[in-house]
Design a protein around this motif. Structure first.
Motif, PDB file in Angstrom:
ATOM      1  N   LEU A   1       0.905  -1.417  -0.058  1.00 30.92           N
ATOM      2  CA  LEU A   1      -0.431  -0.307   0.007  1.00 30.92           C
ATOM      3  C   LEU A   1       1.163   1.345  -0.160  1.00 30.92           C
ATOM      4  N   GLU A   2       1.884   1.062   0.804  1.00 29.19           N
ATOM      5  CA  GLU A   2       2.958   2.853   1.079  1.00 29.19           C
ATOM      6  C   GLU A   2       3.514   2.931  -0.698  1.00 29.19           C
ATOM      7  N   LYS A   3       3.646   1.988  -0.938  1.00 34.11           N
ATOM      8  CA  LYS A   3       4.393   2.031  -2.211  1.00 34.11           C
ATOM      9  C   LYS A   3       3.662   1.912  -3.437  1.00 34.11           C
ATOM     10  N   LEU A   4       2.719   1.421  -3.496  1.00 28.76           N
ATOM     11  CA  LEU A   4       1.435   2.340  -4.444  1.00 28.76           C
ATOM     12  C   LEU A   4       0.497   3.732  -4.562  1.00 28.76           C
ATOM     13  N   SER A   5       0.801   3.542  -3.121  1.00 29.24           N
ATOM     14  CA  SER A   5       0.155   5.660  -2.611  1.00 29.24           C
ATOM     15  C   SER A   5       1.860   6.277  -2.871  1.00 29.24           C
ATOM     16  N   LYS A   6       2.673   6.504  -2.120  1.00 28.75           N
ATOM     17  CA  LYS A   6       4.336   7.312  -2.164  1.00 28.75           C
ATOM     18  C   LYS A   6       2.837   8.388  -1.443  1.00 28.75           C
ATOM     19  N   ASN A   7       2.018   8.098  -0.309  1.00 29.82           N
ATOM     20  CA  ASN A   7       0.977   8.609   0.665  1.00 29.82           C
ATOM     21  C   ASN A   7       0.331   9.990  -0.093  1.00 29.82           C
ATOM     22  N   SER A   8       0.040   9.377  -1.556  1.00 28.43           N
ATOM     23  CA  SER A   8      -0.817  10.584  -1.518  1.00 28.43           C
ATOM     24  C   SER A   8      -2.337   9.305  -2.353  1.00 28.43           C
ATOM     25  N   ARG A   9      -3.265   9.838  -2.837  1.00 27.04           N
ATOM     26  CA  ARG A   9      -4.620   9.562  -3.830  1.00 27.04           C
ATOM     27  C   ARG A   9      -3.851   9.116  -4.800  1.00 27.04           C
ATOM     28  N   PHE A  10      -4.298   7.291  -5.014  1.00 29.91           N
ATOM     29  CA  PHE A  10      -3.976   6.146  -5.343  1.00 29.91           C
ATOM     30  C   PHE A  10      -4.314   5.049  -6.173  1.00 29.91           C
ATOM     31  N   LYS A  11      -4.748   5.263  -7.233  1.00 32.94           N
ATOM     32  CA  LYS A  11      -5.497   3.771  -8.011  1.00 32.94           C
ATOM     33  C   LYS A  11      -5.679   2.719  -7.331  1.00 32.94           C
ATOM     34  N   CYS A  12      -6.386   1.803  -6.855  1.00 32.41           N
ATOM     35  CA  CYS A  12      -6.341   0.232  -6.812  1.00 32.41           C
ATOM     36  C   CYS A  12      -6.117  -0.581  -7.557  1.00 32.41           C
ATOM     37  N   PRO A  13      -4.955  -1.419  -7.635  1.00 31.68           N
ATOM     38  CA  PRO A  13      -4.431  -2.017  -8.578  1.00 31.68           C
ATOM     39  C   PRO A  13      -5.784  -3.637  -9.260  1.00 31.68           C
ATOM     40  N   TYR A  14      -6.374  -3.233  -8.341  1.00 35.59           N
ATOM     41  CA  TYR A  14      -7.819  -4.147  -9.175  1.00 35.59           C
ATOM     42  C   TYR A  14      -9.060  -3.449  -9.397  1.00 35.59           C
ATOM     43  N   CYS A  15      -8.973  -2.315  -8.952  1.00 40.38           N
ATOM     44  CA  CYS A  15     -10.590  -1.706  -9.599  1.00 40.38           C
ATOM     45  C   CYS A  15     -10.051  -0.501 -10.129  1.00 40.38           C
ATOM     46  N   PRO A  16     -11.589   0.965 -10.773  1.00 39.41           N
ATOM     47  CA  PRO A  16     -10.852   1.473 -10.606  1.00 39.41           C
ATOM     48  C   PRO A  16     -11.018   2.417 -10.034  1.00 39.41           C
ATOM     49  N   ASN A  17     -11.412   2.759  -8.759  1.00 36.28           N
ATOM     50  CA  ASN A  17     -11.525   3.069  -7.855  1.00 36.28           C
ATOM     51  C   ASN A  17     -10.332   3.932  -7.259  1.00 36.28           C
ATOM     52  N   GLU A  18     -10.626   5.021  -6.749  1.00 39.13           N
ATOM     53  CA  GLU A  18      -9.409   5.985  -6.125  1.00 39.13           C
ATOM     54  C   GLU A  18      -9.560   5.932  -4.798  1.00 39.13           C
ATOM     55  N   SER A  19      -8.536   6.054  -3.766  1.00 37.47           N
ATOM     56  CA  SER A  19      -8.335   6.652  -2.199  1.00 37.47           C
ATOM     57  C   SER A  19      -7.400   6.946  -1.860  1.00 37.47           C
ATOM     58  N   HIS A  20      -7.386   6.890  -0.447  1.00 30.22           N
ATOM     59  CA  HIS A  20      -6.350   7.778   0.267  1.00 30.22           C
ATOM     60  C   HIS A  20      -5.873   7.042   0.903  1.00 30.22           C
ATOM     61  N   PRO A  21      -3.699   6.266   1.829  1.00 29.88           N
ATOM     62  CA  PRO A  21      -3.479   5.707   2.712  1.00 29.88           C
ATOM     63  C   PRO A  21      -4.147   5.639   3.966  1.00 29.88           C
ATOM     64  N   ARG A  22      -5.155   6.974   3.849  1.00 30.92           N
ATOM     65  CA  ARG A  22      -5.237   6.967   5.692  1.00 30.92           C
ATOM     66  C   ARG A  22      -6.561   6.245   5.512  1.00 30.92           C
ATOM     67  N   GLU A  23      -7.474   6.258   4.383  1.00 28.18           N
ATOM     68  CA  GLU A  23      -8.668   5.812   4.293  1.00 28.18           C
ATOM     69  C   GLU A  23      -8.941   3.907   4.618  1.00 28.18           C
ATOM     70  N   ALA A  24      -7.382   3.283   4.233  1.00 27.73           N
ATOM     71  CA  ALA A  24      -7.267   2.135   4.545  1.00 27.73           C
ATOM     72  C   ALA A  24      -7.209   1.082   5.745  1.00 27.73           C
ATOM     73  N   THR A  25      -7.924   0.233   5.621  1.00 26.36           N
ATOM     74  CA  THR A  25      -8.455   0.327   7.593  1.00 26.36           C
ATOM     75  C   THR A  25      -7.312  -1.502   7.673  1.00 26.36           C
ATOM     76  N   LYS A  26      -6.709  -1.548   8.781  1.00 24.29           N
ATOM     77  CA  LYS A  26      -5.903  -3.027   8.823  1.00 24.29           C
ATOM     78  C   LYS A  26      -6.846  -3.571   9.543  1.00 24.29           C
ATOM     79  N   ILE A  27      -6.769  -5.338   8.892  1.00 26.50           N
ATOM     80  CA  ILE A  27      -7.469  -6.229   8.966  1.00 26.50           C
ATOM     81  C   ILE A  27      -6.800  -7.333   9.636  1.00 26.50           C
TER      82      ILE A  27
END
Length: 411
Positions: free
Chosen positions: A383-409
């Motif tokens: 997640l950190e490599k994909l986002s580089k601490n900014s908004r990024f596109k999900c590698p499996y769908c078109p949705n974009e999000s920010h790293p802080r919106e991710a939830t630990k499972i």
């Protein structure tokens, strides 16, 4: 392998001490009879000893020949074993996860001894372990035994725990050896509320097996099954002991009672599996052991046994890996991880495993799985490599999000 099996068969047949024991017994008989004759007529002592000399010498030579034959078969079998199973050095690792956990190892050994009913051996082991334990290890053991079900060294010494396991072994002995379910039924009745909270059906399964045993276990004095008496006793037991199970197990009770119509011919009835199950006693013993240990906060199987078995399964894979790494002059550099996948049976998998679809690496406590708002999950490092601490596109769908919106499972 065929040669090894053939030699094993020869060793089992010829490499025994039965002939040697017979010859030794014959020598003892000769000496005993000579002593009796000498006691009856002491004047004949020199003559008796002279007669005895050759007989005893011949008998001892026979014993020696018998032992030589046994030794010959054992030597041949040992050579075949060495040839078939060549000695290999065990894999060497710089990191030993258990070397810094002596208290944990001592608890596992002591608990295994208690589970096996070796109470005196467990007591001696605990005494020696406590004497040799360092102050730091004792302090660590005290901190690890703070919860109700965490069994530290001190709690393993408690008389109540030993009585619990002694009771378990008494019940299992009655169940397996004497075919007596009453101690187990009484225990399940006492623990009925706790078993119900766990969703266990042990109490009913014990009652059902007792019904079956009464139904088919009564015999006439000449050894023939007494169907009428068995049916009457089983129905009487069901009326008094199984009636309170009606709301939850009505269907099972109806099948038990329905078998009465087929009692002269249960072998060819739809109830054959229920009433003529040879594995029923072993299955109920396993269920009882699992529930008994669960109420003590323990696993059904000994952790020491599980660890040793898992190690035995994994050892050939590690030995093969060591040979490959030595030939290719490479080393495994990832710390605290197993270098190869070990195919353990499903019953030996106690933790959920998540492999990041991006990095193809297994997640850890330091690199946990993170779920993005779109529902897809990747490892934290990915997640950190994909986002580089900014908004990024999900590698499996078109949705974009920010790293802080991710939830630990937590799996």
């Amino acid at each position: 392998m065929e040669a090894l099996l053939a030699e094993h068969a020869r060793l089992s047949k010829s490499g025994t001490l039965s002939k040697s024991l017979d010859d030794v017994q014959r020598t003892i008989d000769l000496l005993t009879k000579a002593r009796e004759r000498i006691a009856a007529n002491p004047t004949q002592t020199p003559l008796e000893l002279a007669k005895l000399q050759n007989s005893v010498k011949s008998s001892l030579e026979d014993v020696h020949k018998d032992l030589e034959e046994v030794r010959k078969h054992q030597t041949r079998y040992a050579k075949l074993l060495d040839k078939k199973f060549k000695d290999k050095s065990l894999p060497q690792m710089d990191y030993d996860a258990l070397s810094s956990q002596p208290a944990l190892i001592n608890r596992a050994i002591a608990m295994h001894l208690l589970r096996e009913g070796q109470f005196s051996v467990a007591s001696a082991f605990l005494t020696e372990a406590t004497k040799s334990q360092s102050p730091d290890a004792m302090a660590e053991d005290m901190t690890m035994s703070g919860t109700e079900h965490d069994l530290g060294i001190d709690s393993l010494k408690s008389e109540s725990l030993r009585k619990q396991f002694a009771n378990m072994y008494h019940i299992l002995h009655e169940m397996k050896t004497e075919r007596n379910l009453l101690p187990a039924v009484e225990w399940a009745r006492e623990k009925s509320e706790e078993l119900d909270k766990r969703g266990s059906n042990l109490e009913f399964e014990l009652g059902k097996l007792q019904f079956v045993w009464l139904f088919v276990g009564n015999h006439t004095p000449d050894g023939r099954p007494n169907i009428i008496k068995g049916r009457e006793r089983a129905l009487e037991y069901a009326r008094h002991q199984l009636s309170h199970f009606r709301p939850r197990y009505l269907g099972e009770l109806q099948r038990l009672c329905g078998a009465i119509a087929f009692c002269p011919n249960l072998q060819h009835s739809p109830y054959r599996r229920m009433f003529l199950n040879n594995d029923a006693w072993d299955e109920i013993a396993t269920s009882f052991t699992r529930e008994f240990c669960s109420l003590l906060g323990l696993s059904a199987d000994s952790p020491l046994y599980i660890a040793a078995t898992a190690g035995a399964i994994a050892l050939p894979h590690f030995s093969k890996l060591q040979v490959i790494m030595k030939d290719k002059r490479t080393e495994w550099t990832t710390e605290h991880e197993i270098p190869v996948e070990v195919p353990l049976p499903p019953s030996y998998r106690f933790h959920s495993i998540f492999v990041c679809p991006v990095s193809k690496e297994q997640t850890t406590d330091q690199n946990p799985p993170m779920m993005m708002p779109c529902g897809h999950v990747v490892a934290k490092e990915s997640l950190e490599k994909l986002s580089k601490n900014s908004r990024f596109k999900c590698p499996y769908c078109p949705n974009e999000s920010h790293p802080r919106e991710a939830t630990k499972i937590l799996l």
